[in-house]
Design a protein around this motif. Structure first.
Motif, PDB file in Angstrom:
ATOM      1  N   GLN A  11      32.937  54.431  16.269  1.00  0.00           N
ATOM      2  CA  GLN A  11      32.460  53.002  16.198  1.00  0.00           C
ATOM      3  C   GLN A  11      32.150  52.155  17.280  1.00  0.00           C
ATOM      4  OE1 GLN A  11      35.326  52.618  13.129  1.00  0.00           O
ATOM      5  NE2 GLN A  11      33.987  51.877  12.019  1.00  0.00           N
ATOM      6  N   ASN A  68      37.470  55.835  14.628  1.00  0.00           N
ATOM      7  CA  ASN A  68      37.162  54.185  15.390  1.00  0.00           C
ATOM      8  C   ASN A  68      36.001  54.717  16.966  1.00  0.00           C
ATOM      9  OD1 ASN A  68      38.846  51.844  16.639  1.00  0.00           O
ATOM     10  ND2 ASN A  68      37.656  50.934  15.093  1.00  0.00           N
ATOM     11  N   THR A 123      31.878  48.928   9.164  1.00  0.00           N
ATOM     12  CA  THR A 123      33.501  48.291   8.546  1.00  0.00           C
ATOM     13  C   THR A 123      33.092  46.899   7.658  1.00  0.00           C
ATOM     14  OG1 THR A 123      34.379  48.998  10.345  1.00  0.00           O
ATOM     15  CG2 THR A 123      35.056  46.749   9.593  1.00  0.00           C
TER      16      THR A 123
END
Length: 545
Positions: free
Chosen positions: A219, A216, A368
């Motif tokens: 990301q 994350n 995602t």
């Protein structure tokens, strides 16, 4: 995108590359990345050489935004422990549940709030309590001054006592005497237990692995693109680091690129908050709707220097169009709203700064997948409202020691059911059309009706209860509680006082209404939505009148 690194790998790389860069500032004191490296090593040494904690054991960290937080968290991770982020506002009941559910063997707590823990820790498996005062990592003169004012003048430190207590500074002194050994954990090993109600009111620990958190981080960095420059950012950090949103932004993303976070211990004190920002040329701001509104109501906020501000990220609760527009007018910076949840470490989607669509939560971050499904689990086409599902490397491993709850949320193909109703537009942008059926969001904090109803139903004068969220200008929503009396002598004041004793302040109902009965289905389930619809009609009628 390298997601098979551990948090320790990210930490070690940042320390080697950006050691001289400032990392965290709080109350006028700044720690560099090299300072965090040195101090967290001492804390890791203390844990390894002066406690019985072993890699994989859980350590609860109950600290607000102070310099000790990153030192303790990185030190614990370096010792191979699992961090249990713990809300400093918890009541005795809430804290006892989390300590027992997580199996925490140690607790790090700020002296200002340690009285709550001291009342329940003997009923848990906690073997060691490390108590820190607010300025323990400041220079000697400042430390004595700030800690003395907090304790003796402002009376901010209540009485407490632990049988198994050690002071943070003593622990750090012990840790400095012996070397530590960094414990490398696998990408799939749990790094953080982050407690949440999930889609129900039972507090559960979302198991966030090294891979989840590193993924994350990558990301978010990729989604922000060139706006997040190595060694150059200074982000304001008003949101609590124990919340996964702030943790990922400040302890992962910014630390990894050698950038600086300005910690705000008490963002509710708006005048002091604004005073802290004076003369600071910050580049980023991670907040939420109610905080933006509170700052803009302060006349001195508009006089701050926004010349370097290029990123304002909003999450935690819905961003209103009015707030977004006013923020841009005052600061010159567009607000980029995103969407996430504890179970996704937390970011799922984000509005690109150069292509913001107000009213949406942007597009999925890299790697995602999202889809919407109907009540039977069938995939729906674009522009059709359904339950939002997410799949990606940031999706949690599951709920701690709760296989049934995990199975209800995560399917065999890795899809996480969010419980939120959404529409995926043809251009890929996501619009949240409704939230989890009954969840209430107060100033960005999730409040679950089940928990409130469970607490108040234990009162011997209460027969039945139902909690709903109603609109509130300041906090987004507030809690309204409907109560059927078991004893006619019950008063509103008694209900509120009982709630205050057993729940964090933001969960306490702002309104209490007594009813003869509550609307129910034919099988006896209370219809909260019917109560909510009644309240909304009342509000609409009052506005139109």
């Amino acid at each position: 995108m390298d997601i098979d690194r551990s948090i320790l790998d990210v930490f070690t790389n940042a320390c080697a590359k950006f050691g001289d860069r400032p990392a965290f500032t709080c109350l006028g004191q700044t720690l560099s990345i090299a300072d965090i490296d040195r101090l967290s090593a001492r804390f890791a040494s203390y844990l390894q050489n002066h406690t019985d904690l072993e890699p994989g054991d859980r350590i609860a960290v109950q600290l607000p935004n102070v310099l000790q937080y990153p030192v303790v968290v990185f030190g614990a991770l370096r010792a191979g422990l699992v961090v249990v982020n713990t809300n400093p506002l918890y009541t005795r009941r809430e804290l006892k549940h989390q300590l027992n559910d997580s199996g925490a063997k140690a607790l790090v707590v700020l002296a200002n709030i340690a009285d709550t823990a001291s009342a329940v820790v003997a009923e848990t498996g906690v073997e060691k309590v490390i108590v820190s005062e607010i300025a323990d990592l400041h220079s000697p003169l400042k430390r004595v001054l700030i800690n003395s004012v907090a304790k003796y003048i402002k009376k901010m430190v209540p009485e407490f006592a632990f049988a198994n207590q050690v002071n943070f500074r003593d622990a750090m002194s012990l840790g400095a005497r012996q070397p530590h050994t960094d414990v490398q954990r696998a990408p799939e090993d749990v790094a953080v237990l982050q407690y949440t109600g999930g889609t129900t009111g039972v507090a559960k620990g979302a198991m966030l692995t090294n891979r989840n958190l590193v993924a994350n981080m990558e990301q978010v960095r990729e989604a922000l693109g060139d706006s997040m420059k190595e060694g150059e950012e200074l982000y304001v950090a008003p949101l609590p680091l124990y919340h996964i949103y702030a943790f990922t932004i400040h302890c992962m993303c910014l630390f990894a690129i050698g950038s600086h976070s300005l910690l705000i211990p008490n963002p509710r004190d708006i005048p002091a908050f604004v005073k802290t920002l004076k003369g600071v040329r910050f580049t980023g701001f991670a907040g939420l709707n109610t905080l933006f509104n509170g700052l803009m109501r302060n006349p001195e906020f508009a006089e701050l220097d926004f010349s370097k501000l290029h990123t304002t990220a909003s999450g935690g609760m819905a961003l209103t169009r009015d707030t977004a527009k006013r923020w841009e007018e005052v600061t010159g910076c567009v607000v980029t709203e995103g969407y996430g949840m504890t179970e996704t470490s937390p970011v799922v989607s984000f509005n690109p700064a150069d292509a913001v669509q107000l009213g949406t939560v942007g597009v999925p971050v890299p790697n995602t997948e999202v889809k919407v499904i109907d009540e039977n689990g069938n995939d729906l086409p674009n522009n059709s409202p359904g339950e939002l599902c997410v799949r990606g490397p940031q999706v949690m491993k599951g709920y701690w020691q709760r296989p049934e709850a995990t199975a209800e949320t995560l399917d065999s193909e890795g899809w996480l059911r969010t419980g939120d109703m959404a529409v995926i537009q043809d251009d890929g942008y996501i619009k949240i059309v409704d939230r989890k059926k009954d969840m209430i969001i107060v100033s960005g904090f999730n409040v679950y009706p089940n928990e409130i109803e469970d607490v108040i139903s234990a009162h011997d004068k209460v027969a039945e209860a139902a909690a709903i969220g109603i609109p509130d200008e300041k906090s987004g929503e507030q809690v309204k509680l409907f109560v059927v009396k078991a004893d006619p002598s019950l008063t509103v004041e008694e209900v509120v006082a009982y709630c205050r004793e057993n729940m964090t302040a933001y969960k306490v109902p702002k309104q209490v209404e007594f009813r003869e009965d509550l609307p129910k289905t034919n099988v006896g389930k209370i219809l909260r939505r019917e109560l909510r619809d009644e309240e909304l009609k009342k509000i609409e009628a009052a506005v139109s009148a």
